[in-house]
Motif scaffolding. Structure first.
Motif, PDB file in Angstrom:
ATOM      1  N   ALA A  25       0.844  -1.198   0.000  1.00 38.13           N
ATOM      2  CA  ALA A  25       0.000   0.000   0.000  1.00 38.13           C
ATOM      3  C   ALA A  25       0.877   1.244   0.000  1.00 38.13           C
ATOM      4  CB  ALA A  25      -0.893   0.002   1.228  1.00 38.13           C
ATOM      5  N   TYR A  26       0.366   2.306  -0.615  1.00 40.75           N
ATOM      6  CA  TYR A  26       1.020   3.609  -0.559  1.00 40.75           C
ATOM      7  C   TYR A  26      -0.056   4.677  -0.595  1.00 40.75           C
ATOM      8  CZ  TYR A  26       0.362   3.759  -5.639  1.00 40.75           C
ATOM      9  OH  TYR A  26      -0.181   3.773  -6.891  1.00 40.75           O
ATOM     10  N   ASP A  27       0.257   5.846  -0.070  1.00 41.85           N
ATOM     11  CA  ASP A  27      -0.726   6.922   0.029  1.00 41.85           C
ATOM     12  C   ASP A  27      -0.502   7.981  -1.037  1.00 41.85           C
ATOM     13  OD1 ASP A  27      -2.108   5.896   2.281  1.00 41.85           O
ATOM     14  OD2 ASP A  27      -0.476   6.580   3.571  1.00 41.85           O
ATOM     15  N   THR A  28      -1.594   8.491  -1.577  1.00 42.35           N
ATOM     16  CA  THR A  28      -1.568   9.594  -2.528  1.00 42.35           C
ATOM     17  C   THR A  28      -2.543  10.663  -2.027  1.00 42.35           C
ATOM     18  OG1 THR A  28      -3.388   8.775  -3.882  1.00 42.35           O
ATOM     19  CG2 THR A  28      -1.173   7.973  -4.438  1.00 42.35           C
ATOM     20  N   LYS A  29      -2.575  11.792  -2.699  1.00 43.51           N
ATOM     21  CA  LYS A  29      -3.543  12.829  -2.331  1.00 43.51           C
ATOM     22  C   LYS A  29      -4.970  12.331  -2.487  1.00 43.51           C
ATOM     23  CE  LYS A  29      -0.749  16.824  -3.497  1.00 43.51           C
ATOM     24  NZ  LYS A  29      -0.637  18.018  -4.362  1.00 43.51           N
ATOM     25  N   ALA A  30      -5.187  11.470  -3.443  1.00 44.08           N
ATOM     26  CA  ALA A  30      -6.518  10.932  -3.709  1.00 44.08           C
ATOM     27  C   ALA A  30      -6.886   9.780  -2.775  1.00 44.08           C
ATOM     28  CB  ALA A  30      -6.600  10.471  -5.153  1.00 44.08           C
ATOM     29  N   GLY A  31      -5.963   9.342  -1.930  1.00 40.77           N
ATOM     30  CA  GLY A  31      -6.233   8.245  -1.002  1.00 40.77           C
ATOM     31  C   GLY A  31      -5.257   7.103  -1.169  1.00 40.77           C
ATOM     32  N   ARG A  32      -5.485   6.050  -0.424  1.00 41.07           N
ATOM     33  CA  ARG A  32      -4.609   4.878  -0.436  1.00 41.07           C
ATOM     34  C   ARG A  32      -4.733   4.117  -1.747  1.00 41.07           C
ATOM     35  NH1 ARG A  32      -3.232   1.145   4.516  1.00 41.07           N
ATOM     36  NH2 ARG A  32      -2.086   3.047   4.819  1.00 41.07           N
TER      37      ARG A  32
END
Length: 73
Positions: free
Chosen positions: A6-13
């Motif tokens: 998993a990784y996080d972005t501005k739009a969510g996981r």
């Protein structure tokens, strides 16, 4: 086998599949919104290709966050 991470972005996981190609280079497929989608992509593209012998990929187990398809959800 391959790693699902998993990784996080501005739009969510988001989820990615990390695996090795047949030439030994490591690569990943990124952007799955659900872990389930990443698992299904892994099963369709890496696991089946390896089993059938028509593989252009050779899955690997990453030292971080090991994931064995079907054993942990």
């Amino acid at each position: 086998m391959a790693t699902i991470d998993a990784y996080d972005t501005k739009a969510g996981r988001r989820w990615r599949v990390i695996y090795r190609k047949s030439d030994g280079t490591q690569t990943s497929r990124r952007g799955s919104r659900r872990k389930r989608d990443a698992q299904e992509w892994l099963a369709e593209h890496v696991t089946i290709a390896k089993a059938s012998g028509s593989s252009s990929t050779r899955p690997c187990i990453s030292s971080s966050r090991r994931f064995v398809l079907g054993l942990r959800r």
